[in-house]
Write a protein that holds these residues in place. Structure first.
Motif, mmCIF file in Angstrom:
data_model
loop_
_atom_site.group_PDB
_atom_site.id
_atom_site.type_symbol
_atom_site.label_atom_id
_atom_site.label_comp_id
_atom_site.label_asym_id
_atom_site.label_seq_id
_atom_site.Cartn_x
_atom_site.Cartn_y
_atom_site.Cartn_z
ATOM 1 N N ILE A 279 0.826 -1.211 0.000
ATOM 2 C CA ILE A 279 0.000 0.000 0.000
ATOM 3 C C ILE A 279 0.860 1.260 0.000
ATOM 4 C CG2 ILE A 279 -1.624 1.338 1.417
ATOM 5 C CD1 ILE A 279 -2.913 -1.334 2.182
ATOM 6 N N GLU A 280 2.057 1.175 0.565
ATOM 7 C CA GLU A 280 2.944 2.339 0.620
ATOM 8 C C GLU A 280 3.518 2.713 -0.744
ATOM 9 O OE1 GLU A 280 5.912 1.263 3.428
ATOM 10 O OE2 GLU A 280 4.661 1.680 5.187
ATOM 11 N N LEU A 281 3.437 1.816 -1.723
ATOM 12 C CA LEU A 281 4.025 2.063 -3.036
ATOM 13 C C LEU A 281 3.184 3.077 -3.821
ATOM 14 C CD1 LEU A 281 4.807 -1.632 -4.025
ATOM 15 C CD2 LEU A 281 6.477 0.097 -3.347
ATOM 16 N N PRO A 282 3.800 3.758 -4.787
ATOM 17 C CA PRO A 282 3.040 4.667 -5.655
ATOM 18 C C PRO A 282 1.926 3.919 -6.387
ATOM 19 C CG PRO A 282 5.397 5.006 -5.932
ATOM 20 C CD PRO A 282 5.251 3.768 -5.091
ATOM 21 N N ALA A 283 0.855 4.623 -6.709
ATOM 22 C CA ALA A 283 -0.310 3.999 -7.347
ATOM 23 C C ALA A 283 0.052 3.323 -8.665
ATOM 24 C CB ALA A 283 -1.400 5.051 -7.571
ATOM 25 N N GLU A 284 0.906 3.949 -9.477
ATOM 26 C CA GLU A 284 1.280 3.366 -10.762
ATOM 27 C C GLU A 284 2.087 2.092 -10.564
ATOM 28 O OE1 GLU A 284 1.813 2.836 -14.950
ATOM 29 O OE2 GLU A 284 0.297 3.698 -13.621
ATOM 30 N N THR A 285 2.955 2.080 -9.564
ATOM 31 C CA THR A 285 3.723 0.866 -9.268
ATOM 32 C C THR A 285 2.796 -0.266 -8.879
ATOM 33 O OG1 THR A 285 5.615 2.176 -8.531
ATOM 34 C CG2 THR A 285 5.543 -0.118 -7.820
ATOM 35 N N ARG A 286 1.805 0.021 -8.046
ATOM 36 C CA ARG A 286 0.854 -1.005 -7.627
ATOM 37 C C ARG A 286 0.045 -1.521 -8.814
ATOM 38 N NH1 ARG A 286 -2.834 1.300 -3.228
ATOM 39 N NH2 ARG A 286 -3.657 -0.824 -3.343
ATOM 40 N N ARG A 287 -0.316 -0.632 -9.731
ATOM 41 C CA ARG A 287 -1.079 -1.052 -10.908
ATOM 42 C C ARG A 287 -0.280 -2.017 -11.765
ATOM 43 N NH1 ARG A 287 -2.223 0.072 -16.269
ATOM 44 N NH2 ARG A 287 -0.410 1.424 -16.522
ATOM 45 N N VAL A 288 0.997 -1.717 -11.957
ATOM 46 C CA VAL A 288 1.839 -2.584 -12.778
ATOM 47 C C VAL A 288 2.151 -3.890 -12.042
ATOM 48 C CG1 VAL A 288 4.024 -2.748 -14.024
ATOM 49 C CG2 VAL A 288 2.802 -0.580 -13.961
ATOM 50 N N THR B 12 5.535 -8.363 -21.797
ATOM 51 C CA THR B 12 4.100 -8.584 -21.593
ATOM 52 C C THR B 12 3.448 -7.326 -21.035
ATOM 53 O OG1 THR B 12 4.334 -10.966 -21.221
ATOM 54 C CG2 THR B 12 2.380 -9.924 -20.317
ATOM 55 N N LEU B 13 4.099 -6.708 -20.054
ATOM 56 C CA LEU B 13 3.555 -5.493 -19.445
ATOM 57 C C LEU B 13 3.468 -4.369 -20.475
ATOM 58 C CD1 LEU B 13 5.448 -5.582 -16.024
ATOM 59 C CD2 LEU B 13 3.097 -6.285 -16.506
ATOM 60 N N THR B 14 4.445 -4.308 -21.366
ATOM 61 C CA THR B 14 4.418 -3.291 -22.420
ATOM 62 C C THR B 14 3.236 -3.527 -23.361
ATOM 63 O OG1 THR B 14 6.825 -3.011 -22.339
ATOM 64 C CG2 THR B 14 5.704 -2.267 -24.334
ATOM 65 N N ARG B 15 3.008 -4.790 -23.741
ATOM 66 C CA ARG B 15 1.872 -5.107 -24.610
ATOM 67 C C ARG B 15 0.544 -4.831 -23.916
ATOM 68 N NH1 ARG B 15 4.824 -9.809 -25.492
ATOM 69 N NH2 ARG B 15 3.228 -11.083 -24.463
ATOM 70 N N ALA B 16 0.559 -4.874 -22.577
ATOM 71 C CA ALA B 16 -0.655 -4.591 -21.809
ATOM 72 C C ALA B 16 -0.878 -3.097 -21.625
ATOM 73 C CB ALA B 16 -0.587 -5.273 -20.449
ATOM 74 N N ALA C 47 9.788 -0.905 -16.514
ATOM 75 C CA ALA C 47 10.912 -0.972 -15.570
ATOM 76 C C ALA C 47 10.936 0.255 -14.666
ATOM 77 C CB ALA C 47 12.229 -1.106 -16.333
ATOM 78 N N ASP C 48 10.650 1.424 -15.240
ATOM 79 C CA ASP C 48 10.598 2.644 -14.436
ATOM 80 C C ASP C 48 9.444 2.592 -13.448
ATOM 81 O OD1 ASP C 48 12.754 3.556 -15.842
ATOM 82 O OD2 ASP C 48 11.617 4.904 -17.142
ATOM 83 N N ALA C 49 8.300 2.084 -13.899
ATOM 84 C CA ALA C 49 7.127 2.008 -13.034
ATOM 85 C C ALA C 49 7.359 1.068 -11.853
ATOM 86 C CB ALA C 49 5.916 1.546 -13.838
ATOM 87 N N LEU C 50 8.218 0.065 -12.049
ATOM 88 C CA LEU C 50 8.471 -0.930 -11.005
ATOM 89 C C LEU C 50 9.663 -0.576 -10.125
ATOM 90 C CD1 LEU C 50 7.932 -4.118 -13.172
ATOM 91 C CD2 LEU C 50 6.476 -3.368 -11.284
ATOM 92 N N ALA C 51 10.302 0.551 -10.382
ATOM 93 C CA ALA C 51 11.526 0.900 -9.657
ATOM 94 C C ALA C 51 11.312 0.949 -8.145
ATOM 95 C CB ALA C 51 12.065 2.242 -10.158
ATOM 96 N N ALA C 52 10.166 1.481 -7.711
ATOM 97 C CA ALA C 52 9.905 1.591 -6.272
ATOM 98 C C ALA C 52 9.774 0.211 -5.630
ATOM 99 C CB ALA C 52 8.638 2.408 -6.027
#
Length: 242
Positions: free
Chosen positions: A91-100, A114-118, A124-129
């Protein structure tokens, strides 16, 4: 670990030509736990804090590590259960990170491609946190959760609507008809003959390649999504599942 003599689900003890030795793994000692936390956290805890964590975690290393992190963040208050701790970290993660992360948790192939096609831009940037929080690793461009409980926490902290949206996006990114049908089925909000037919087709393909358990599961999902006014087709799909 051996949970009190529980049967081996893989039945390795019955495999021909394989010698199997069963070893019961007990809890970490106080000293072993001290070394683990010192290495992973970069510092030592006080003896009273270490004793509290050892008691609360029953010597489970993952639980102890998460308790220690939460103990520091809460300035001394004793944290809760391991699933609750995992959910709190997610829950502490940024919303975009949680979505990905949700897409990665729901995907059969949680790769960056796969994430890019989705529809994720620069996954990779979205998952950095999440990577910095040690909740995931990215070997060879594939999202791997540091523990299955992390993936469970990601899903459980998202609403059913968010999960259905995730499945819809993954259906667009699916590499096979079977994978696409599965995601469409889990994105459905009610009966749909179009989705049921896609699941039935996927079930037939699975049956042909000899994946009978997968085929039965897909037929059952197809039956569940068959419109109520088509009892004959629903019954046939249940028979096919059987």
């Amino acid at each position: 670990p051996d949970e009190g003599g529980a049967p081996d689900p893989l039945q390795l003890d019955r495999a021909h030509g394989v010698a199997v030795e069963s070893v019961q793994i007990g809890p970490l000692t106080l000293g072993a736990l001290h070394r683990l936390l010192r290495v992973r956290l970069g510092h030592s805890l006080t003896r009273p804090a270490l004793s509290r964590i050892h008691t609360a975690s029953s010597g489970n290393p993952l639980h102890a590590l998460e308790l220690s992190r939460a103990l520091e963040a809460s300035e001394g208050a004793t944290p809760g259960s391991l699933p609750a701790l995992m959910q709190a970290r997610v829950i502490e993660l940024p919303a975009e990170t949680r979505r990905v992360l949700l897409l990665a948790a729901l995907a059969a192939d949680p790769s960056l491609s796969t994430l890019t096609r989705a529809g994720v831009v620069e996954p990779a940037d979205a998952l950095a946190a999440a990577l910095a929080a040690e909740l995931i690793v990215l070997p060879a461009g594939v999202v791997r959760f540091s523990h299955p409980l992390v993936a469970t926490a990601v899903v459980e902290t998202c609403s059913e609507s968010e999960q259905r949206t995730g499945h819809r996006l993954l259906a667009l990114a699916a590499a096979t008809d079977e994978e696409r049908a599965r995601h469409l089925g889990r994105a459905a909000t009610g009966p749909s003959e179009e989705i049921a037919l896609a699941l039935e087709d996927a079930a037939e393909l699975a049956r042909r390649r000899g994946a009978t358990a997968t085929s039965a599961e897909l037929y059952e999902e197809a039956a569940a999504l068959t419109p109520a006014d088509d009892a004959t087709r629903r019954a046939r799909r249940m028979i096919d599942a059987a």
